[in-house]
Motif scaffolding. Sequence first.
Motif: not given
Length: 141
Positions: A89-105, A120-126
């Motif tokens: 899902k996140y390959i090729g995307h900016h790291v901020a997309k993970i943080l945005d998805d975490h914040h939305e969740c 998602l919490a683990a991805l956000s930490m990374a």
Amino acid sequence: MKLAIILSMILLIQYVATIIQVRHYQKYVGKIVSRYKGKEGYFLYSGMNRRKLSPGAVAMIVVNNDYVIEDCYILKGVSVFSKFKKYEKYIGHHVAKILDDHHECVERAGGRKKQVPSFLAALSMAAENAMVSISKKKLSI
């Protein structure tokens, strides 16, 4: 006396399971590092989320100098037999997309971070580690 033996056995089993999980993690990190060995501008970050009663997760992402995710892997589950799986899902995307998805969740959960899926919490930490680390490296150059 029987209770002490049972508790000792449980601790021994937990110790062995921990050793198995750590070895699996080290081998997988070694595989990822070997793929990017000799290439400059790639960094490996990991994050972990432990839960008391529900399954936890470990996430690893490979990020380039431009904060773009090159590889993403997730291990989620409660047993030592859980394995890392590629998460496209996140390959090729900016790291901020993970943080945005975490914040939305978190917002959808009414601010309760415990309602966020553990992966998602683990991805956000990374992702947070990646943002901070790469920005420090760029500032020092």
